[in-house]
Design an enzyme around this catalytic site. Structure first.
Site, short mmCIF file in Angstrom:
data_model
loop_
_atom_site.label_atom_id
_atom_site.label_comp_id
_atom_site.label_asym_id
_atom_site.label_seq_id
_atom_site.Cartn_x
_atom_site.Cartn_y
_atom_site.Cartn_z
N LYS A 54 0.76 -1.21 0.06
CA LYS A 54 -0.01 0.15 0.12
C LYS A 54 0.74 1.35 0.04
O LYS A 54 0.30 2.17 -1.07
CB LYS A 54 -0.46 -0.41 0.95
CG LYS A 54 -2.03 -0.92 1.36
CD LYS A 54 -3.13 -1.41 2.72
CE LYS A 54 -3.60 -2.35 1.88
NZ LYS A 54 -4.61 -2.91 3.30
N GLN A 98 -5.02 -1.41 9.73
CA GLN A 98 -4.89 -2.39 9.19
C GLN A 98 -5.03 -3.79 10.22
O GLN A 98 -5.05 -3.83 10.94
CB GLN A 98 -3.34 -2.70 9.18
CG GLN A 98 -2.73 -4.06 8.04
CD GLN A 98 -3.64 -4.48 6.54
OE1 GLN A 98 -3.65 -3.27 5.73
NE2 GLN A 98 -4.13 -5.52 5.99
N ASP A 121 -11.65 2.85 4.05
CA ASP A 121 -11.56 1.91 3.96
C ASP A 121 -13.00 1.86 3.70
O ASP A 121 -13.56 0.51 3.65
CB ASP A 121 -10.99 0.96 5.24
CG ASP A 121 -10.37 -0.06 4.67
OD1 ASP A 121 -9.71 -0.40 3.63
OD2 ASP A 121 -9.06 -0.78 6.21
#
Ligand code: NDP
Length: 297
Positions: A54, A98, A121
């Site tokens: 990422k 994460q 997200d």
């Protein structure tokens, strides 16, 4: 007959390139690059790989990457303090924590603490609710990637029957909602569904997000259907200690029946990070009052 293989790598590269072309237009107007903060707690090897990837792709797209690696013993309060700091940092447009988090940390509390405007997200209840209501929102990356692939493959989806196998908050439910907004008739199947093979066979579009290696076989698929395999499962390869990735669909039998199918790897997976970059630019644009669609061209 063999299905068309939907090349997620190629489509993700095209989306990343589109974002990379739009970033200078954002920077020109604001005097800064969009910024994505990624927070990793602990040393889960798969998460480390995702986070590195990422960060690299964020920089390649011309954005700022802020990376935070915290010890596995980090307390919930420490993580929440970092999230609050990032919420108020003007250089940060997107925050991604994460998952999974270590057991001493309540995942829901952390996701709820992220400013919904920076929730790239799309897991915050505000964004989930806005998606449900059909309002503009930050949409979870993997479901967004699936919907882009399906739309690019089939065009207008009106009236098609989409069957989503899996009802998680991060994949199953949001992808079902996206299919609904694209005018599909949607069935959500799960572990209590009766006659799952029959339900799957009724799908024009079959989206598998189960987490069970190669569960969905060719005979469960209607001839000509479009199959999107979200699953990422690691299986031992040939007893030599190595592993191989497989999806939730038995590719070898499914490819004989489907009209189009995503492979694993190289299907939905690459779209997830491309959509994260897209969401970061969307969040940055919204925070700066710039029309995102105009920016993307
Ligand atoms: P979850 O474990 O959260 O959800 C799995 C879903 O599948 C549940 O709703 C469960 O039903 C259902 N299910 C489990 N077993 C069966 C069964 N035998 N028959 C029918 N339904 C079943 O998984 P996620 O949604 O997080 O992930 C799904 C898959 O997608 C995983 O392989 C994951 O690795 C992958 N993934 C891939 C991503 C990517 O970037 N490509 C990103 C995120 C996930 P119930 O609710 O009834 O228990």
């Amino acid at each position: 007959m063999s299905a068309t293989i939907i090349d997620g790598k190629e489509r993700a590269a095209a989306l990343r390139a589109q974002v990379a072309r739009a970033v200078p237009r954002f920077t020109e107007r604001t005097g800064r690059a969009p910024g994505l903060a990624v927070v990793l707690v602990g040393e889960d090897p798969a998460s480390q790989v995702y986070v590195r990837s990422k960060g690299r792709q964020t920089i390649e797209a011309g954005m700022e990457s802020f990376s935070f690696t915290l010890d596995a013993s980090t307390t919930q309060e420490e993580l929440l303090a970092l999230v609050r700091r990032l919420n108020t940092d003007d250089a940060v447009d997107g925050i991604l924590v994460q998952l999974p988090l270590p057991s001493q940390i309540d995942e829901h509390a952390v996701l709820a603490a992220i400013d919904p405007a920076k929730d790239v997200d799309g897991f915050h209840a505000i964004n989930a609710g806005r998606l449900m209501a059909g309002l503009p929102s930050l949409v979870p990356c993997t479901p967004l990637g699936c919907s882009i692939l399906v739309r690019e493959q089939l065009g207008d989806l009106s009236g098609r029957h989409a069957v989503v196998v899996g009802r998680s908050n991060i994949v199953g439910k949001p992808v079902a909602m996206l299919m609904l907004h694209l005018n599909c008739t949607v069935t959500i199947a799960h572990s209590r569904t009766v006659d799952l093979p029959g339900v799957c066979r009724s799908a024009d579009i079959l989206i598998a997000a189960v987490g069970r290696p190669e569960m969905i076989r060719g005979e469960w698929i209607r001839p000509g259907a479009t199959v999107i395999d979200v699953g990422i499962n690691r299986l031992p390869a040939n007893g030599d200690g190595k592993t191989r990735l497989v999806g939730d669909v038995d590719f070898a039998s499914a490819v004989q029946v489907a009209g189009a199918i995503t492979p694993v790897p190289g299907g939905v997976g690459p779209m997830t990070i491309a959509c994260l970059l897209r969401n970061t630019l969307q969040a940055a644009s919204a925070r700066c009052g710039i029309a995102f669609d105009e920016l993307m061209g």
